[in-house]
Design a protein around this motif. Structure first.
Motif, PDB file in Angstrom:
ATOM      1  N   THR A 107       0.817  -1.212   0.000  1.00 41.51           N
ATOM      2  CA  THR A 107       0.000   0.000   0.000  1.00 41.51           C
ATOM      3  C   THR A 107       0.855   1.268   0.000  1.00 41.51           C
ATOM      4  OG1 THR A 107      -1.579  -1.230   1.318  1.00 41.51           O
ATOM      5  CG2 THR A 107      -1.910   1.143   1.205  1.00 41.51           C
ATOM      6  N   CYS A 108       0.510   2.205  -0.870  1.00 40.24           N
ATOM      7  CA  CYS A 108       1.288   3.445  -0.954  1.00 40.24           C
ATOM      8  C   CYS A 108       0.784   4.446   0.094  1.00 40.24           C
ATOM      9  CB  CYS A 108       1.206   4.031  -2.358  1.00 40.24           C
ATOM     10  SG  CYS A 108      -0.355   4.850  -2.714  1.00 40.24           S
ATOM     11  N   PRO A 109       1.591   5.444   0.433  1.00 40.66           N
ATOM     12  CA  PRO A 109       1.198   6.398   1.485  1.00 40.66           C
ATOM     13  C   PRO A 109      -0.101   7.145   1.173  1.00 40.66           C
ATOM     14  CG  PRO A 109       3.533   6.638   0.933  1.00 40.66           C
ATOM     15  CD  PRO A 109       2.956   5.675  -0.051  1.00 40.66           C
ATOM     16  N   GLN A 110      -0.324   7.496  -0.108  1.00 37.82           N
ATOM     17  CA  GLN A 110      -1.564   8.228  -0.415  1.00 37.82           C
ATOM     18  C   GLN A 110      -2.799   7.378  -0.162  1.00 37.82           C
ATOM     19  OE1 GLN A 110       1.178   8.337  -2.713  1.00 37.82           O
ATOM     20  NE2 GLN A 110       0.714   9.982  -4.171  1.00 37.82           N
ATOM     21  N   CYS A 111      -2.737   6.106  -0.570  1.00 38.05           N
ATOM     22  CA  CYS A 111      -3.891   5.232  -0.345  1.00 38.05           C
ATOM     23  C   CYS A 111      -4.135   5.049   1.150  1.00 38.05           C
ATOM     24  CB  CYS A 111      -3.684   3.880  -1.024  1.00 38.05           C
ATOM     25  SG  CYS A 111      -3.971   3.953  -2.803  1.00 38.05           S
ATOM     26  N   LEU A 112      -3.040   4.908   1.889  1.00 37.41           N
ATOM     27  CA  LEU A 112      -3.180   4.720   3.334  1.00 37.41           C
ATOM     28  C   LEU A 112      -3.843   5.944   3.966  1.00 37.41           C
ATOM     29  CD1 LEU A 112      -2.578   2.603   5.402  1.00 37.41           C
ATOM     30  CD2 LEU A 112      -0.356   3.682   5.803  1.00 37.41           C
ATOM     31  N   THR A 128      -8.454  -0.824  -0.894  1.00 36.40           N
ATOM     32  CA  THR A 128      -8.042   0.398  -1.566  1.00 36.40           C
ATOM     33  C   THR A 128      -6.692   0.182  -2.265  1.00 36.40           C
ATOM     34  OG1 THR A 128      -9.152   1.659   0.163  1.00 36.40           O
ATOM     35  CG2 THR A 128      -7.531   2.852  -1.173  1.00 36.40           C
ATOM     36  N   ASN A 129      -6.589   0.697  -3.490  1.00 37.60           N
ATOM     37  CA  ASN A 129      -5.310   0.610  -4.219  1.00 37.60           C
ATOM     38  C   ASN A 129      -5.283   1.677  -5.299  1.00 37.60           C
ATOM     39  OD1 ASN A 129      -6.060  -0.576  -7.015  1.00 37.60           O
ATOM     40  ND2 ASN A 129      -7.209  -1.805  -5.546  1.00 37.60           N
ATOM     41  N   CYS A 130      -4.152   1.816  -5.962  1.00 37.90           N
ATOM     42  CA  CYS A 130      -4.045   2.786  -7.052  1.00 37.90           C
ATOM     43  C   CYS A 130      -2.980   2.308  -8.037  1.00 37.90           C
ATOM     44  CB  CYS A 130      -3.728   4.181  -6.510  1.00 37.90           C
ATOM     45  SG  CYS A 130      -2.039   4.365  -5.910  1.00 37.90           S
ATOM     46  N   THR A 131      -2.584   3.178  -8.973  1.00 38.86           N
ATOM     47  CA  THR A 131      -1.591   2.724  -9.955  1.00 38.86           C
ATOM     48  C   THR A 131      -0.214   2.538  -9.313  1.00 38.86           C
ATOM     49  OG1 THR A 131      -1.236   5.004 -10.592  1.00 38.86           O
ATOM     50  CG2 THR A 131      -2.627   3.688 -12.036  1.00 38.86           C
ATOM     51  N   ASN A 132      -0.031   3.033  -8.088  1.00 35.74           N
ATOM     52  CA  ASN A 132       1.262   2.865  -7.425  1.00 35.74           C
ATOM     53  C   ASN A 132       1.303   1.681  -6.465  1.00 35.74           C
ATOM     54  OD1 ASN A 132       2.206   5.258  -8.626  1.00 35.74           O
ATOM     55  ND2 ASN A 132       1.120   6.443  -7.075  1.00 35.74           N
ATOM     56  N   CYS A 133       0.166   1.047  -6.230  1.00 33.72           N
ATOM     57  CA  CYS A 133       0.153  -0.013  -5.222  1.00 33.72           C
ATOM     58  C   CYS A 133      -0.980  -0.991  -5.461  1.00 33.72           C
ATOM     59  CB  CYS A 133       0.040   0.604  -3.826  1.00 33.72           C
ATOM     60  SG  CYS A 133      -1.596   1.242  -3.427  1.00 33.72           S
ATOM     61  N   GLY A 134      -0.914  -2.114  -4.742  1.00 31.61           N
ATOM     62  CA  GLY A 134      -2.009  -3.066  -4.788  1.00 31.61           C
ATOM     63  C   GLY A 134      -1.646  -4.386  -5.439  1.00 31.61           C
ATOM     64  N   ASP A 170      -6.007  11.613 -12.636  1.00 29.64           N
ATOM     65  CA  ASP A 170      -6.248  10.923 -11.363  1.00 29.64           C
ATOM     66  C   ASP A 170      -5.184   9.864 -11.087  1.00 29.64           C
ATOM     67  OD1 ASP A 170      -8.864  10.673  -9.433  1.00 29.64           O
ATOM     68  OD2 ASP A 170      -7.679   8.818  -9.507  1.00 29.64           O
ATOM     69  N   ARG A 171      -4.901   9.665  -9.795  1.00 25.08           N
ATOM     70  CA  ARG A 171      -3.928   8.640  -9.398  1.00 25.08           C
ATOM     71  C   ARG A 171      -4.425   7.246  -9.749  1.00 25.08           C
ATOM     72  NH1 ARG A 171      -4.417   8.970  -4.331  1.00 25.08           N
ATOM     73  NH2 ARG A 171      -4.356   6.869  -3.510  1.00 25.08           N
ATOM     74  N   ARG A 172      -5.703   7.104  -9.978  1.00 26.36           N
ATOM     75  CA  ARG A 172      -6.253   5.773 -10.282  1.00 26.36           C
ATOM     76  C   ARG A 172      -6.576   5.620 -11.763  1.00 26.36           C
ATOM     77  NH1 ARG A 172      -8.265   6.696  -5.059  1.00 26.36           N
ATOM     78  NH2 ARG A 172      -7.122   5.308  -3.655  1.00 26.36           N
TER      79      ARG A 172
END
Ligand code: ZN
Ligand code: ZN
Ligand code: FE
Length: 785
Positions: A107-112, A128-134, A170-172
């Motif tokens: 998990t990335c800091p923004q998602c957290l 929860t996730n995004c293009t940087n994590c998950g 968007d980050r996602r």
């Protein structure tokens, strides 16, 4: 001047936010064209002014997303087109042979932050996730990595998610596993019988209470089921041990935060960075207070709220530590507020369960409750294990966060599938200059293990639509992996190359350091099939990718009962002493065996069919551990060697036992004088840590003597014995002092997890040597070139 370029970016560039990054970079420079995922990377066509294009390419090279690994960028000029804007296209299904499959990311800091923000729509949402994590590798079914090819296919995006998914700002944007409480996976808490106890946040809170109450919770995590218990509660951990039939093998612990880890363990700056990295492995850390070298207590209470229970890792100066890596783990650990045992949800030596039904059936009453969800896990991906030493991160189990990132070979070669070894197994696929390895698959002894091997091999070939021209396997005729390799080679009508186990070990380390030509390889290992029918494992090989020459090995001894000796170091000790004393070994044997057992064992020792001959370093470690009463029967692989390693912890001792290297081809390292000196010391009452240090020192001296005799500048260390940090550090240091260039493992495990990568390299080189016509290539040694 305006021109149009076709750009292909190779490496780990899918599932890491690369296309949105390209999109933004193009738009900022008023360039037109498109970007899409190709089978092997990201394909771009981009058109605009020269200067803007140069600037765009510089940005690709220098400022790519943190988790992307750009290995190569190919650029060709193409015919210009009329276009108004830059867009992200659906994936291009065209042929593109360079493989890249993304690993799962923590998990990335923004998602957290979003998970913690009451005002956000993903407040307390565990997926929860995004293009940087998950999740990535654990959910992908086909390439390219797009949502319809993942297990998120079944979830239809809600309007809000769809907006984010389509918005380039968007980050996602194009985050394939995008989800929210309205449209994504949900939690359920089940009884071992499968009845639903609660859902969503209530299920999570309920599971937290269970851990608090000292119960065992099965959690469907990222890559399969895990078993959780309060790591500060000795009774809870002991219950888990009893139910899992795992008396003493260390458990990994998940901590709520880095600060809490620091209360229990020594954490260096590099170690802290590894713990919070996107790969987020289990890291082996030194404890601040070493638990006593006594048998585990089955009763007793923790000294305080932040003491790790004795039963977690009995008599072990290290602790396997990790931090939460999904929002679900974060939410659990925040609520529990203490470290928890977090171990694979499996029966010993079987693969981890991934389906809820399967977990309920196979794990049953091991867990009191099951916290599960409805996002299918496509393949088991265990937690990776690593340690830091000599300033290097060394991966010992390569799975979540690392697999299936590719390794690069120096030369192009035939498409090859390698089936690996038998324990800690992995499979590997070579396409061109890249090798993709599967995650750690574990032992292949069970039907489940064998099934997993088949699936993993099929997966790799399927992902890249590969047509293997070669299949590689171990020289051992009875390995499950060997049999499957034979089947595949027959079905595909391609040659099969059988690679000697220790040659493969050394080759795997050559791959990771990009070595070619000849090296001296020290393969110090448990067991591997030798072409002479003996069990190899204390080997010095002068080798290249294509062949090897055995230049030295440990003096032989017999293992009464063969495989059983692996579980019973006392058998190795008996075999060793028998070699020195003959029948006079009876006296010593009484310490380890009942009277009635001794005569049959002595009879066995005289028959090669009942007592295979070995030169194994791993078995020498076992024998010495048994001679020192550290471990006479082991519950798990390398337990005896670990006891010897732990004994040496923090000891300053320069002396070494004599371990002469006798003349001859191959030269034989005679452990006889070593054992005699060790026994004399033991009988004089010299403390065990000193004995252990002198033993380790003897092996480091031996390494130098072998290297001088072999006269090769480069020395490569591989084999399971080099999981022993003390041994590796000593051997490295002594060889470097003596002027050799030494290479040890970093990203590829020194244990049998690396065998498949080594097989790929050897098979390709041997085929080149022998010509492509031969169907069966069993020529396993051959001179190194
Ligand atoms: Zn994220
Ligand atoms: Zn949604
Ligand atoms: Fe091995």
């Amino acid at each position: 001047m305006t021109k149009r370029l076709a750009v292909s970016v190779h490496g780990v560039v899918q599932g890491v936010g690369f296309r949105p990054f390209v999109y933004r970079a193009a738009r900022e420079r008023d360039l037109v064209g498109w970007v899409c995922n190709g089978n092997g990377g990201v394909l771009i066509e981009v058109q605009g002014e020269d200067a803007a294009l140069d600037d765009f390419l510089d940005t690709l090279r220098q400022a790519s997303p943190e988790e992307a690994v750009v290995e190569r960028i190919d650029v060709v000029e193409v015919q210009g087109r009329r276009e108004e804007l830059f867009r992200i296209r659906e994936s291009n299904d065209g042929e593109c042979p360079q493989p890249c499959l993304p690993a799962d990311l923590s998990t990335c800091p923004q998602c957290l932050e979003e998970v913690h923000a009451r005002s956000m729509r993903r407040y307390r949402y565990p997926f929860t996730n995004c293009t940087n994590c998950g999740p990535r590798y654990s959910i992908v079914e086909h390439m390219p990595y797009d949502r319809p090819n993942t297990s998120m296919r079944a979830f239809e995006m809600c309007e809000a998610c769809a907006l984010e998914y389509r918005d380039p700002a968007d980050r996602r944007f194009h985050a394939q596993p995008i989800a929210c409480p309205r449209c994504g996976p949900r939690l359920r808490l089940l009884t071992p019988q499968g009845e639903i106890l609660s859902r969503d946040d209530e299920a999570l809170e309920h599971a937290v209470r269970c851990v608090d109450d000292g119960r065992v919770v099965a959690l469907r995590g990222l890559g399969g089921f895990q078993l959780l218990a309060d790591a500060t509660n000795d009774a809870a951990v002991t219950t888990l041990r009893i139910r899992k039939h795992r008396p003493s093998k260390p458990f990994a612990v998940m901590f709520p935060s880095l600060q809490v880890v620091r209360q229990i363990c020594e954490v260096g700056a590099e170690e802290a960075r590894a713990l919070v990295s996107a790969s987020s492995p289990i890291l082996l850390l030194a404890r601040k207070r070493t638990p006593p070298l006594a048998p585990p207590q089955t009763s007793g209470h923790p000294d305080g709220p932040l003491d790790i229970a004795k039963a977690v890792a009995p008599a072990n100066p290290r602790l396997g530590v990790m931090l939460p890596y999904t929002p679900l783990h974060h939410l659990l650990l925040e609520a529990i507020g203490r470290p928890i045992v977090c171990t694979s949800g499996n029966l010993s030596d079987e693969p981890m369960c991934i389906d809820t039904g399967e977990a309920l059936a196979r794990l049953g009453d091991i867990a009191d409750v099951y916290l599960t969800h409805d996002r299918p896990v496509v393949r088991p991906v265990d937690d990776s294990v690593a340690r830091f030493d000599g300033g290097e991160l060394r991966v010992l189990r390569r799975a979540r966060g690392y697999a299936p990132r590719p390794f690069r070979l120096r030369q192009d070669g035939p498409t090859t599938l390698a089936l690996g070894g038998h324990r800690k197994s992995t499979v590997a696929l070579r396409i061109g200059t890249q090798v993709i390895t599967s995650q750690h698959l574990g032992d292949l002894g069970s039907a489940e293990g064998a099934g997993l091997l088949r699936r993993a091999a099929g997966d790799l070939v399927g992902f890249f639509a590969a047509r293997p021209q070669l299949v590689a396997c171990d020289l051992h005729p009875d390995y499950t992996s060997t049999r499957h390799a034979e089947e595949l080679a027959r079905a595909w009508d391609v040659p099969l190359v059988r690679v000697q186990h220790h040659h493969a070990h050394i080759a795997s380390c050559m791959v990771e350091h990009g070595l070619d030509g000849q090296v001296l390889g020290l393969a110090w290992d448990g067991t591997g099939h030798g072409p002479d029918g003996t069990v190899w494992g204390g080997e010095a090989l002068v080798c290249s990718a294509s062949g090897y020459r055995r230049v030295a090995h440990l003096r032989h001894f017999a293992l009464p009962g063969g495989e059983r000796a692996v579980e019973e170091p006392r058998r190795a000790a008996l075999g060793l002493l028998y070699q020195l004393r003959g029948d006079a070994v009876r006296e010593a044997a009484r310490k380890w065996f009942a009277d009635a057992e001794i005569e049959p064992l002595l009879t066995m020792l005289q028959r090669p069919s009942h007592a295979p001959i070995t030169s194994s370093m791993g078995r020498l470690f076992d024998a010495v551990a048994a001679l020192l009463d550290l471990c006479t029967r082991s519950e798990f692989e390398a337990q005896a060697a670990m006891q010897l390693e732990f004994a040496v912890h923090g000891i300053e001792e320069e002396t070494a036992y004599p371990l002469p290297l006798c003349k001859g081809v191959p030269a034989v390292a005679d452990w006889g004088p070593l054992v005699e000196a060790l026994l004399a010391d033991r009988d004089r009452g010299v403390p065990v840590p000193v004995l252990s240090a002198r033993f380790h020192n003897a092996l480091a001296d031996l390494a130098v003597r072998i290297a001088r005799r072999a006269d090769r500048r480069r020395v490569v260390l591989s084999g399971g014995c080099f999981q022993n940090a003390s041994l590796q550090a000593r051997v490295l240091e002594r060889l470097r002092e003596a002027g050799f260039e030494v290479f040890a493992h970093r990203q590829i495990p020194p244990n049998d997890g690396g065998i498949s990568v080594g097989q790929v390299l050897v098979a390709g080189a041997r085929r080149e040597l022998c010509g492509a016509q031969r169907k069966e290539n069993v020529d396993v040694s051959g001179d190194p070139r």
